[in-house]
Write a protein that holds these residues in place. Sequence first.
Motif, short mmCIF file in Angstrom:
data_model
loop_
_atom_site.label_atom_id
_atom_site.label_comp_id
_atom_site.label_asym_id
_atom_site.label_seq_id
_atom_site.Cartn_x
_atom_site.Cartn_y
_atom_site.Cartn_z
N VAL A 84 14.17 7.64 -5.96
CA VAL A 84 13.24 8.63 -6.51
C VAL A 84 12.02 8.78 -5.60
O VAL A 84 11.59 9.91 -5.30
CB VAL A 84 12.83 8.27 -7.96
N THR A 85 11.46 7.67 -5.10
CA THR A 85 10.30 7.80 -4.20
C THR A 85 10.70 8.57 -2.94
O THR A 85 9.97 9.44 -2.48
CB THR A 85 9.66 6.44 -3.80
N SER A 86 11.89 8.28 -2.41
CA SER A 86 12.38 9.04 -1.25
C SER A 86 12.49 10.52 -1.60
O SER A 86 12.10 11.39 -0.81
CB SER A 86 13.76 8.56 -0.80
N GLY A 87 13.01 10.81 -2.80
CA GLY A 87 13.15 12.19 -3.25
C GLY A 87 11.80 12.90 -3.40
O GLY A 87 11.70 14.12 -3.29
N SER A 99 7.66 7.47 1.89
CA SER A 99 8.34 6.38 2.62
C SER A 99 8.32 5.10 1.80
O SER A 99 7.28 4.74 1.23
CB SER A 99 7.60 6.09 3.94
N ASN A 100 9.47 4.40 1.77
CA ASN A 100 9.56 3.06 1.17
C ASN A 100 9.51 2.02 2.28
O ASN A 100 10.20 2.16 3.29
CB ASN A 100 10.89 2.89 0.43
N VAL A 101 8.70 0.96 2.06
CA VAL A 101 8.58 -0.09 3.08
C VAL A 101 8.74 -1.46 2.40
O VAL A 101 8.18 -1.69 1.32
CB VAL A 101 7.18 -0.02 3.77
N GLY A 102 9.52 -2.33 3.03
CA GLY A 102 9.66 -3.70 2.53
C GLY A 102 10.28 -4.53 3.63
O GLY A 102 11.11 -4.02 4.40
N ILE A 103 9.89 -5.80 3.74
CA ILE A 103 10.40 -6.66 4.82
C ILE A 103 10.85 -7.98 4.23
O ILE A 103 10.07 -8.66 3.53
CB ILE A 103 9.31 -6.92 5.88
N ALA A 104 12.09 -8.37 4.51
CA ALA A 104 12.61 -9.65 4.03
C ALA A 104 11.70 -10.78 4.51
O ALA A 104 11.25 -10.77 5.66
CB ALA A 104 14.03 -9.85 4.54
N GLY A 105 11.41 -11.71 3.61
CA GLY A 105 10.57 -12.86 3.98
C GLY A 105 9.08 -12.64 3.73
O GLY A 105 8.29 -13.57 3.84
N TYR A 106 8.71 -11.40 3.41
CA TYR A 106 7.31 -11.07 3.12
C TYR A 106 7.23 -10.40 1.76
O TYR A 106 8.21 -9.83 1.27
CB TYR A 106 6.73 -10.11 4.17
N GLU A 107 6.04 -10.45 1.16
CA GLU A 107 5.84 -9.74 -0.10
C GLU A 107 5.25 -8.36 0.17
O GLU A 107 4.71 -8.09 1.25
CB GLU A 107 4.87 -10.55 -0.98
N ALA A 108 5.33 -7.51 -0.86
CA ALA A 108 4.74 -6.17 -0.75
C ALA A 108 3.26 -6.28 -0.38
O ALA A 108 2.74 -5.48 0.41
CB ALA A 108 4.89 -5.43 -2.08
N ASP A 109 2.57 -7.30 -0.92
CA ASP A 109 1.14 -7.51 -0.60
C ASP A 109 0.90 -7.60 0.90
O ASP A 109 -0.10 -7.09 1.41
CB ASP A 109 0.62 -8.84 -1.20
N ASP A 110 1.82 -8.29 1.60
CA ASP A 110 1.65 -8.48 3.04
C ASP A 110 1.85 -7.16 3.79
O ASP A 110 1.15 -6.87 4.76
CB ASP A 110 2.63 -9.54 3.56
N CYS A 111 2.82 -6.36 3.31
CA CYS A 111 3.03 -5.03 3.91
C CYS A 111 1.79 -4.16 3.68
O CYS A 111 1.31 -3.49 4.59
CB CYS A 111 4.24 -4.35 3.28
N ILE A 112 1.27 -4.22 2.45
CA ILE A 112 0.09 -3.41 2.12
C ILE A 112 -1.12 -3.88 2.95
O ILE A 112 -1.86 -3.06 3.49
CB ILE A 112 -0.21 -3.49 0.60
N GLY A 113 -1.29 -5.19 3.08
CA GLY A 113 -2.40 -5.73 3.88
C GLY A 113 -2.31 -5.29 5.32
O GLY A 113 -3.30 -4.84 5.92
N THR A 114 -1.11 -5.38 5.89
CA THR A 114 -0.89 -5.00 7.29
C THR A 114 -1.16 -3.51 7.49
O THR A 114 -1.87 -3.11 8.42
CB THR A 114 0.55 -5.35 7.71
#
Length: 294
Positions: A99-102, A106-121
């Motif tokens: 749905v977000t893609s629709g 953009s969806n972002v996520g990285i194995a081994g990290y939390e969403a918080d770390d993606c947001i911080g970066t």
Amino acid sequence: MSEPKVMLVDGMALLFRGYYANAYGGYIRKTKAGLPTNAVFGFVRYLLDACRTFGPTHIICCWDMGSKTFRTDKFDAYKGNRPEAPADLIPQFDLVKEVTSGLGISNVGIAGYEADDCIGTLSKQFGQHMDVYVLTGDHDMLQLVDERVKVVIMKKGPSNYAVYDPEMLLVEKQLTPKQFIDLKGLIGDTSDNYPGVKGIGEKTATKLLVEYGSIDGILENLHLLPKGVKAKIEADIEMLHLCRELATIHCEAPVACTVEDSHWRPNQAQIAALFEELEFNSLVKEIGKLFVVS
């Protein structure tokens, strides 16, 4: 042309909030084909409301990618108290990303990290070019606040937000963003299942940080602390250091999302068709309102 600003969305915070807000009295919204959609419906309503309120030109939605991260490597019990997700929420984890893609996000996520770390970066990267709004329900994110980054905490009820910049944080919490990490180190976090220092609550921890500046400042001045407080900190000193590490959002995660990738150019017809397919009839009207504004 409005000034560019990016909204970084804590996907799971909105999805879980959407699930519980729309599972009241045991009724779960489903499509005619039987697909549960209550969490996604709530998620979309929150997201559209925030878009109307803050008017981002760029949006990125960040996701946790499973429970194993560098934090669980350091501390086995990290988030170990979390119950299993409800069965009718599980199929919505994939659906919400579709749905977000629709929606053109953009969806972002990285194995081994939390969403918080993606947001911080991403907040550090994008903060060099534009104002950043972090949309979440999680007070841990307050450590990301700076002159270009505002943390928007969703509160109960529609269109109810607490927006934190450095001044607001100081007025309301008496702390700087960096001190927020040390606060978590001292008091722990029950929702993430790390304990901090046994017997030290938020009031005492805040007082110590206001007086001595940081955990390091407190440890250098242990001899000046009341006997009881000093004993508690000394008994849990290793845990204190570990909890500070667990509380620190990692702002150098290997995340790649360019300013161009995150530019939000929603397609009204495509979004209306998506909502009709999901039987989100009331939201088709909402989309119309959004386009009148934008």
